[in-house]
Design a protein around this motif. Structure first.
Motif, PDB file in Angstrom:
ATOM      1  N   LEU A 334       0.833  -1.209   0.000  1.00 34.86           N
ATOM      2  CA  LEU A 334       0.000   0.000   0.000  1.00 34.86           C
ATOM      3  C   LEU A 334       0.864   1.254   0.000  1.00 34.86           C
ATOM      4  N   GLY A 335       1.902   1.261   0.817  1.00 32.15           N
ATOM      5  CA  GLY A 335       2.789   2.411   0.872  1.00 32.15           C
ATOM      6  C   GLY A 335       3.527   2.624  -0.428  1.00 32.15           C
ATOM      7  N   ALA A 336       3.921   1.522  -1.075  1.00 31.51           N
ATOM      8  CA  ALA A 336       4.656   1.624  -2.336  1.00 31.51           C
ATOM      9  C   ALA A 336       3.771   2.168  -3.453  1.00 31.51           C
ATOM     10  N   ILE A 337       2.512   1.739  -3.470  1.00 28.95           N
ATOM     11  CA  ILE A 337       1.594   2.162  -4.530  1.00 28.95           C
ATOM     12  C   ILE A 337       1.154   3.609  -4.355  1.00 28.95           C
ATOM     13  N   THR A 338       0.838   3.991  -3.121  1.00 30.03           N
ATOM     14  CA  THR A 338       0.249   5.313  -2.886  1.00 30.03           C
ATOM     15  C   THR A 338       1.269   6.365  -2.479  1.00 30.03           C
ATOM     16  N   GLY A 339       2.420   5.933  -1.948  1.00 25.31           N
ATOM     17  CA  GLY A 339       3.399   6.887  -1.435  1.00 25.31           C
ATOM     18  C   GLY A 339       2.940   7.569  -0.169  1.00 25.31           C
ATOM     19  N   CYS A 340       2.002   6.976   0.532  1.00 22.97           N
ATOM     20  CA  CYS A 340       1.408   7.588   1.722  1.00 22.97           C
ATOM     21  C   CYS A 340       1.908   6.946   3.009  1.00 22.97           C
ATOM     22  N   ASP A 341       1.559   7.565   4.119  1.00 22.94           N
ATOM     23  CA  ASP A 341       1.916   7.072   5.444  1.00 22.94           C
ATOM     24  C   ASP A 341       0.978   5.924   5.810  1.00 22.94           C
ATOM     25  N   VAL A 342       1.533   4.749   6.048  1.00 21.98           N
ATOM     26  CA  VAL A 342       0.715   3.584   6.398  1.00 21.98           C
ATOM     27  C   VAL A 342       0.991   3.117   7.817  1.00 21.98           C
ATOM     28  N   SER A 343       1.620   3.983   8.620  1.00 24.92           N
ATOM     29  CA  SER A 343       1.964   3.596   9.995  1.00 24.92           C
ATOM     30  C   SER A 343       0.733   3.395  10.863  1.00 24.92           C
ATOM     31  N   ARG A 344      -0.400   3.996  10.474  1.00 28.44           N
ATOM     32  CA  ARG A 344      -1.629   3.849  11.261  1.00 28.44           C
ATOM     33  C   ARG A 344      -2.677   2.995  10.551  1.00 28.44           C
ATOM     34  N   THR A 345      -2.286   2.368   9.466  1.00 28.66           N
ATOM     35  CA  THR A 345      -3.204   1.479   8.750  1.00 28.66           C
ATOM     36  C   THR A 345      -3.732   0.395   9.682  1.00 28.66           C
ATOM     37  N   GLY A 346      -5.037   0.231   9.730  1.00 25.10           N
ATOM     38  CA  GLY A 346      -5.655  -0.756  10.614  1.00 25.10           C
ATOM     39  C   GLY A 346      -6.061  -0.212  11.970  1.00 25.10           C
ATOM     40  N   THR A 347      -5.716   1.046  12.269  1.00 26.35           N
ATOM     41  CA  THR A 347      -6.114   1.657  13.541  1.00 26.35           C
ATOM     42  C   THR A 347      -7.608   1.931  13.536  1.00 26.35           C
ATOM     43  N   VAL A 348      -8.306   1.429  14.524  1.00 29.27           N
ATOM     44  CA  VAL A 348      -9.752   1.629  14.629  1.00 29.27           C
ATOM     45  C   VAL A 348     -10.019   2.941  15.355  1.00 29.27           C
ATOM     46  N   TRP A 349     -10.698   3.866  14.677  1.00 30.85           N
ATOM     47  CA  TRP A 349     -11.010   5.169  15.276  1.00 30.85           C
ATOM     48  C   TRP A 349     -12.365   5.174  15.970  1.00 30.85           C
ATOM     49  N   LEU A 350     -13.274   4.363  15.465  1.00 33.79           N
ATOM     50  CA  LEU A 350     -14.639   4.384  16.004  1.00 33.79           C
ATOM     51  C   LEU A 350     -15.278   3.023  15.818  1.00 33.79           C
ATOM     52  N   GLU A 351     -15.912   2.531  16.870  1.00 33.33           N
ATOM     53  CA  GLU A 351     -16.684   1.288  16.801  1.00 33.33           C
ATOM     54  C   GLU A 351     -17.963   1.489  17.593  1.00 33.33           C
ATOM     55  N   THR A 352     -19.091   1.361  16.916  1.00 30.65           N
ATOM     56  CA  THR A 352     -20.375   1.577  17.598  1.00 30.65           C
ATOM     57  C   THR A 352     -21.244   0.344  17.498  1.00 30.65           C
TER      58      THR A 352
END
Length: 352
Positions: A334-352
């Motif tokens: 994902l990081g290679a394709i997008t050039g973006c920060d993936v250090s927080r990939t998979g972090t859940v921000w909200l669960e209701t």
């Protein structure tokens, strides 16, 4: 009429099948189609040819059934296509979606085939970042039939609310709280059990001419007299970001040249600036790397999140999704394709 053509929505209505089935027929080559602007069109002659072939298959199947003495399928539906449509509609209802919940005419719905022999539950992933294509490919390997719909952030959340999408992406900035996505998710999906999880973080800002001859450094510079911009369509995350920044800086949209000129992608915004048709436009950094003749002024780190409803039908989808997001190999790709920060990939921000 040889010159008459139909949209996929009209085809679905005429054949009494879902738009998902229409897209499936087009993808398989059973129903020839072509694109006019953002719409897929099917000529009347091609539709009639498809109906004739369906009737011939139906007649052949019925005769074979009679010869074999199989009475259980002696009475069949009006066409094979209609039966297939009902089957797929039932599959989508089982997934918590309505029969007509395929992506809209503007979505550019595309299928990613599942692994051979795996259960092929259709899953619609809506969003415009290339990372969504990679995610679709990984979910297809897990046995889902991944369908891609390309829409802006606000429209993606609305699709999720209406049952037209299963996994949507969003990058909507709220100026009052200086946060991404959660205020919009809570307002649009009020009361819905859901999961909001990060896909990536990327810089957003202004595309400017190479060398930044006008010296643009911030949002307030957009209020300069005679400055020309190019805008994104309503509902796009970049459009919401611009509108919020204009509001907070006390700038009237009506006083900005080019505000009403809208295009549908970061690449189109970048191209307009590169060609000299506009002095600036809002977008993400990646497009600036792909379009020559422009520079990028980073102004904010935006969170690009995924939202999925937590329903019984989505239990396996959620399990597989979180599993994919947690894979180091996926993050690296994902990081290679997008050039973006993936250090927080998979972090859940909200669960209701």
């Amino acid at each position: 009429m040889p010159d008459e053509s139909y949209t996929t929505e009209e085809i679905a209505r005429l054949l009494k099948i879902s738009k998902l089935t229409v897209y499936d027929l087009i993808k398989k080559g059973a129903l020839p189609a072509y694109r006019v602007g953002k719409q897929m069109r099917v000529d009347a002659s091609d539709l009639e040819a498809y109906k004739r072939r369906a009737k011939e298959r139906e007649a052949g199947g019925g005769a074979a059934s009679s010869r074999s003495g199989d009475k259980t399928i002696a009475k069949r539906g009006p066409t094979a296509a209609a039966n297939a449509g009902r089957d797929r509609s039932a599959a989508r209802r089982g997934a918590g979606l309505t029969a007509d919940s395929a992506a809209s005419e503007d979505s550019g719905l595309e299928a990613v085939r599942p692994t051979a022999g795996a259960p092929a539950r259709p899953v619609v992933l809506t969003g415009q970042d290339p990372g969504m294509d990679l995610l679709a490919a990984h979910l297809s390997r897990a046995g889902f039939r991944a369908l891609r719909s390309h829409k802006g952030s606000l429209d993606s959340l609305i699709d999720l609310y209406q049952g037209a999408s299963d996994v949507v992406s969003t990058h909507l900035w709220d100026g009052d709280t200086d946060t991404y996505n959660l205020p919009y998710i809570r307002k649009l999906l009020v009361g819905a059990p859901l999961l909001a999880v990060n896909l990536l973080v990327r810089p957003a800002g202004l595309y400017v001419a190479q060398g930044n001859p006008l010296g643009l450094t911030g949002w307030s510079d957009l209020g300069r007299p005679a400055l020309r911009i190019v805008n994104r369509e309503r509902g796009a995350g970049a459009r919401v970001l611009l509108d919020e920044q204009l509001r907070l800086h006390g700038l009237a949209a009506a006083g900005i040249a080019g505000y009403d000129r809208c295009v549908n992608s970061h690449m189109e915004v970048a191209a307009a600036v590169a060609s000299g048709e506009a002095d600036a436009g809002v977008g993400m950094a990646k497009a600036a790397e792909l379009v020559s003749g422009i520079d990028f002024v980073p102004l904010i780190q935006e969170r690009y999140d995924l939202v999925v409803l937590r329903t019984k039908a989505n239990e396996r989808l959620l399990e597989e999704l979180l599993g994919v997001l947690g894979q180091p190999a996926f993050r690296k790709e994902l990081g290679a394709i997008t050039g973006c920060d993936v250090s927080r990939t998979g972090t859940v921000w909200l669960e209701t």
